[in-house]
Design a protein around this motif. Structure first.
Motif, PDB file in Angstrom:
ATOM      1  N   ILE A 179       0.858  -1.191   0.000  1.00  0.00           N
ATOM      2  CA  ILE A 179       0.000   0.000   0.000  1.00  0.00           C
ATOM      3  C   ILE A 179       0.893   1.240   0.000  1.00  0.00           C
ATOM      4  CG2 ILE A 179      -1.824   1.260   1.198  1.00  0.00           C
ATOM      5  CD1 ILE A 179      -2.662  -1.514   0.158  1.00  0.00           C
ATOM      6  N   PRO A 180       0.782   2.127  -0.996  1.00  0.00           N
ATOM      7  CA  PRO A 180       1.666   3.302  -1.064  1.00  0.00           C
ATOM      8  C   PRO A 180       1.322   4.385  -0.048  1.00  0.00           C
ATOM      9  CG  PRO A 180       0.093   3.349  -2.865  1.00  0.00           C
ATOM     10  CD  PRO A 180      -0.124   2.040  -2.155  1.00  0.00           C
ATOM     11  N   TYR A 181       2.321   5.222   0.250  1.00  0.00           N
ATOM     12  CA  TYR A 181       2.168   6.363   1.153  1.00  0.00           C
ATOM     13  C   TYR A 181       2.381   7.680   0.389  1.00  0.00           C
ATOM     14  CZ  TYR A 181       2.631   3.258   5.262  1.00  0.00           C
ATOM     15  OH  TYR A 181       2.447   2.287   6.219  1.00  0.00           O
ATOM     16  N   GLU A 182       2.986   7.623  -0.782  1.00  0.00           N
ATOM     17  CA  GLU A 182       3.434   8.821  -1.492  1.00  0.00           C
ATOM     18  C   GLU A 182       2.268   9.682  -1.960  1.00  0.00           C
ATOM     19  OE1 GLU A 182       4.534   5.766  -2.050  1.00  0.00           O
ATOM     20  OE2 GLU A 182       6.487   6.027  -1.053  1.00  0.00           O
ATOM     21  N   TRP A 183       2.511  10.984  -1.973  1.00  0.00           N
ATOM     22  CA  TRP A 183       1.491  11.938  -2.397  1.00  0.00           C
ATOM     23  C   TRP A 183       1.081  11.691  -3.849  1.00  0.00           C
ATOM     24  CZ3 TRP A 183      -1.740  15.567  -0.561  1.00  0.00           C
ATOM     25  CH2 TRP A 183      -2.329  16.434  -1.489  1.00  0.00           C
ATOM     26  N   GLU A 184       2.031  11.402  -4.714  1.00  0.00           N
ATOM     27  CA  GLU A 184       1.762  11.239  -6.138  1.00  0.00           C
ATOM     28  C   GLU A 184       0.804  10.079  -6.426  1.00  0.00           C
ATOM     29  OE1 GLU A 184       5.085  13.690  -5.447  1.00  0.00           O
ATOM     30  OE2 GLU A 184       4.748  11.606  -4.798  1.00  0.00           O
ATOM     31  N   GLN A 185       0.746   9.111  -5.529  1.00  0.00           N
ATOM     32  CA  GLN A 185      -0.120   7.957  -5.737  1.00  0.00           C
ATOM     33  C   GLN A 185      -1.437   8.046  -4.974  1.00  0.00           C
ATOM     34  OE1 GLN A 185       3.549   5.292  -4.984  1.00  0.00           O
ATOM     35  NE2 GLN A 185       2.246   3.997  -6.240  1.00  0.00           N
ATOM     36  N   MET A 186      -1.673   9.173  -4.349  1.00  0.00           N
ATOM     37  CA  MET A 186      -2.906   9.354  -3.594  1.00  0.00           C
ATOM     38  C   MET A 186      -4.101   9.463  -4.551  1.00  0.00           C
ATOM     39  SD  MET A 186      -3.812  12.264  -0.730  1.00  0.00           S
ATOM     40  CE  MET A 186      -2.342  11.871   0.237  1.00  0.00           C
ATOM     41  N   PRO A 187      -5.198   8.738  -4.277  1.00  0.00           N
ATOM     42  CA  PRO A 187      -6.361   8.786  -5.177  1.00  0.00           C
ATOM     43  C   PRO A 187      -7.048  10.157  -5.144  1.00  0.00           C
ATOM     44  CG  PRO A 187      -6.865   7.525  -3.201  1.00  0.00           C
ATOM     45  CD  PRO A 187      -5.404   7.804  -3.162  1.00  0.00           C
ATOM     46  N   ARG A 188      -7.739  10.491  -6.224  1.00  0.00           N
ATOM     47  CA  ARG A 188      -8.475  11.736  -6.295  1.00  0.00           C
ATOM     48  C   ARG A 188      -9.607  11.715  -5.293  1.00  0.00           C
ATOM     49  NH1 ARG A 188      -7.621  14.563 -11.061  1.00  0.00           N
ATOM     50  NH2 ARG A 188      -8.749  16.224  -9.982  1.00  0.00           N
ATOM     51  N   TRP A 189     -10.130  12.905  -4.959  1.00  0.00           N
ATOM     52  CA  TRP A 189     -11.129  13.020  -3.898  1.00  0.00           C
ATOM     53  C   TRP A 189     -12.384  12.202  -4.184  1.00  0.00           C
ATOM     54  CZ3 TRP A 189     -15.993  14.790  -4.960  1.00  0.00           C
ATOM     55  CH2 TRP A 189     -16.179  15.493  -6.164  1.00  0.00           C
ATOM     56  N   TYR A 190     -12.826  12.160  -5.448  1.00  0.00           N
ATOM     57  CA  TYR A 190     -14.058  11.437  -5.757  1.00  0.00           C
ATOM     58  C   TYR A 190     -13.850   9.926  -5.688  1.00  0.00           C
ATOM     59  CZ  TYR A 190     -11.737  12.157 -10.314  1.00  0.00           C
ATOM     60  OH  TYR A 190     -10.821  12.242 -11.335  1.00  0.00           O
ATOM     61  N   VAL A 191     -12.621   9.463  -5.971  1.00  0.00           N
ATOM     62  CA  VAL A 191     -12.316   8.037  -5.802  1.00  0.00           C
ATOM     63  C   VAL A 191     -12.335   7.682  -4.317  1.00  0.00           C
ATOM     64  CG1 VAL A 191     -10.570   6.239  -6.137  1.00  0.00           C
ATOM     65  CG2 VAL A 191     -10.953   7.956  -7.920  1.00  0.00           C
ATOM     66  N   LEU A 192     -11.778   8.572  -3.516  1.00  0.00           N
ATOM     67  CA  LEU A 192     -11.741   8.360  -2.067  1.00  0.00           C
ATOM     68  C   LEU A 192     -13.154   8.318  -1.484  1.00  0.00           C
ATOM     69  CD1 LEU A 192      -9.358   7.982  -0.153  1.00  0.00           C
ATOM     70  CD2 LEU A 192      -9.484  10.417   0.397  1.00  0.00           C
ATOM     71  N   VAL A 193     -14.017   9.213  -1.951  1.00  0.00           N
ATOM     72  CA  VAL A 193     -15.420   9.235  -1.505  1.00  0.00           C
ATOM     73  C   VAL A 193     -16.108   7.922  -1.869  1.00  0.00           C
ATOM     74  CG1 VAL A 193     -17.678  10.303  -1.881  1.00  0.00           C
ATOM     75  CG2 VAL A 193     -15.671  11.743  -1.545  1.00  0.00           C
TER      76      VAL A 193
END
Length: 294
Positions: A125-139
Motif C-alpha cells: 500500500i503506497p504512502y506517497e502523495w503522487e499515488q494518492m487517489p483523487r477526492w471522488y475516488v476516495l469518496v
C-alpha cells in the motif's frame, strides 16, 4: 457480458466525474495539505505514520466529533431536538463511559492499529502523495467500505442480540438506554473485536493508499457518533447520503433493545422486516402530533 457492461458503466461514470472535476475551482487547501503530507513522509517512518498517525487520527477525530453533542446538553434551545427528552445525560454516566473508552482504545484498538504497518507492507500500500487517489475516488471507496461494514454489522449485531449471547457481550453497550455521542464505542472488548472486523473488510477490498485508512476512520466515526448522539438535528448533511439511517433510527434500537440492527443504512432492516416496530412507532408518533396540532 454482464461483467463487461458493469465495467463500461463504471468507466463511463469515472470519466464523467473526472470531466466535471476539471471545471471545478482549485481546492485552496490542497497545497497546504500536500506540504503537510510530504513533511510527514520526510520526517517520520512508515511504521510511525501507520501506527501513531492512525492512533492520533482516531483519538482526535473521535473526541472532536463528540464535542457538539456534549455541548448540546448545556443549550436549552437544543433540547427540543433530543430524542429521549425524559432521559438527560448525567456526569456519572459520561465519566463511566469515558473510562471504558480509554481502556478499549488503548488496550484493544491500539494493538490492532499496530498491525497497520505490516498490512500496508504486505499489500504494498503506497504512502506517497503522487499515488494518492483523487477526492471522488476516495469518496466512492469510503462509501464502498460503509456498505460492506453495514452488512457485517447487521448480521453480527443481530446475532449478538440472541438470548443465549446477549447478556455476556452486547448488554454492555446497552447499559445506556438513551445514548450520547461518546457512547458510540462503549462496548465489551469482544464486541469491539467482533463488530470492528467489519471496518477492516472494506479496507482489505478497497485500500490502494494509506490515506483511505484515515479517511474511512473519520467517515465511520462521524456516522457512529451521529447515530448515537441522541439528537435528531435538522439540516444534518449526513441525511443527504442515500438510505442513511440516522440518530432517530438507532435511538429506537437503544430504547427497545430490538430491531434496527444495521449501523449506517436502512436496507437490511427493510429487507428482513426488522424495522417493523420502528415504522409502527413512527406512525404512532405522527398521529400524536396530528392530534396535538388539531
Amino acid at each position: 457480458m454482464a461483467m463487461n457492461d458493469s465495467v463500461n458503466i463504471l468507466n463511463s461514470a469515472y470519466l464523467a466525474v473526472e470531466y466535471i472535476d476539471s471545471f471545478l475551482p482549485d481546492n485552496p487547501l490542497q497545497q497546504p495539505f500536500k506540504n503537510a503530507w510530504n513533511y510527514m513522509l520526510d520526517n517520520y517512518t512508515k511504521f510511525q505514520i501507520a501506527t501513531w498517525g492512525s492512533l492520533i487520527v482516531h483519538e482526535v477525530s473521535y473526541f472532536l466529533l463528540c464535542v457538539p453533542g456534549f455541548i448540546f446538553q448545556f443549550i436549552p434551545y437544543m433540547q427540543k431536538y433530543k430524542i429521549q427528552q425524559d432521559k438527560p445525560e448525567t456526569w456519572e454516566k459520561q465519566w463511566k463511559c469515558f473510562k471504558t473508552l480509554l481502556f478499549n482504545h488503548f488496550f484493544i484498538q491500539l494493538p490492532l492499529i499496530c498491525g497497520t504497518y505490516y498490512f500496508t507492507e504486505y499489500f504494498n500500500i503506497p504512502y506517497e502523495w503522487e499515488q494518492m487517489p483523487r477526492w471522488y475516488v476516495l469518496v466512492a471507496q469510503c462509501f464502498g467500505c460503509a456498505v460492506i461494514e453495514d452488512a457485517w454489522h447487521y448480521f453480527l449485531h443481530r446475532l449478538l442480540h440472541h438470548k443465549r449471547i446477549y447478556k455476556y457481550i452486547h448488554k454492555v453497550h446497552h447499559e445506556f438506554v438513551s445514548p450520547f455521542g461518546m457512547q458510540a464505542e462503549y462496548a465489551h472488548p469482544l464486541e469491539t473485536l467482533i463488530l470492528g472486523t467489519g471496518f477492516f473488510i472494506g479496507i482489505v477490498v478497497f485500500c490502494n493508499h494509506v490515506v483511505l485508512l484515515w479517511a474511512w476512520v473519520i467517515c465511520r466515526l462521524m456516522e457512529t457518533i451521529d447515530v448515537h448522539s441522541g439528537y435528531d438535528v435538522p439540516l444534518n448533511p449526513l441525511h443527504l447520503v442515500p438510505f442513511y439511517a440516522g440518530a432517530r433510527f438507532h435511538d429506537f434500537h437503544h430504547m427497545n433493545f430490538v430491531g434496527n440492527y444495521a449501523s449506517t443504512f436502512t436496507w437490511w432492516d427493510r429487507l428482513f422486516g426488522t424495522d417493523s416496530q420502528f415504522i409502527a412507532y413512527q406512525e404512532k408518533e405522527k398521529k400524536k402530533q396530528f392530534i396535538t396540532k388539531k
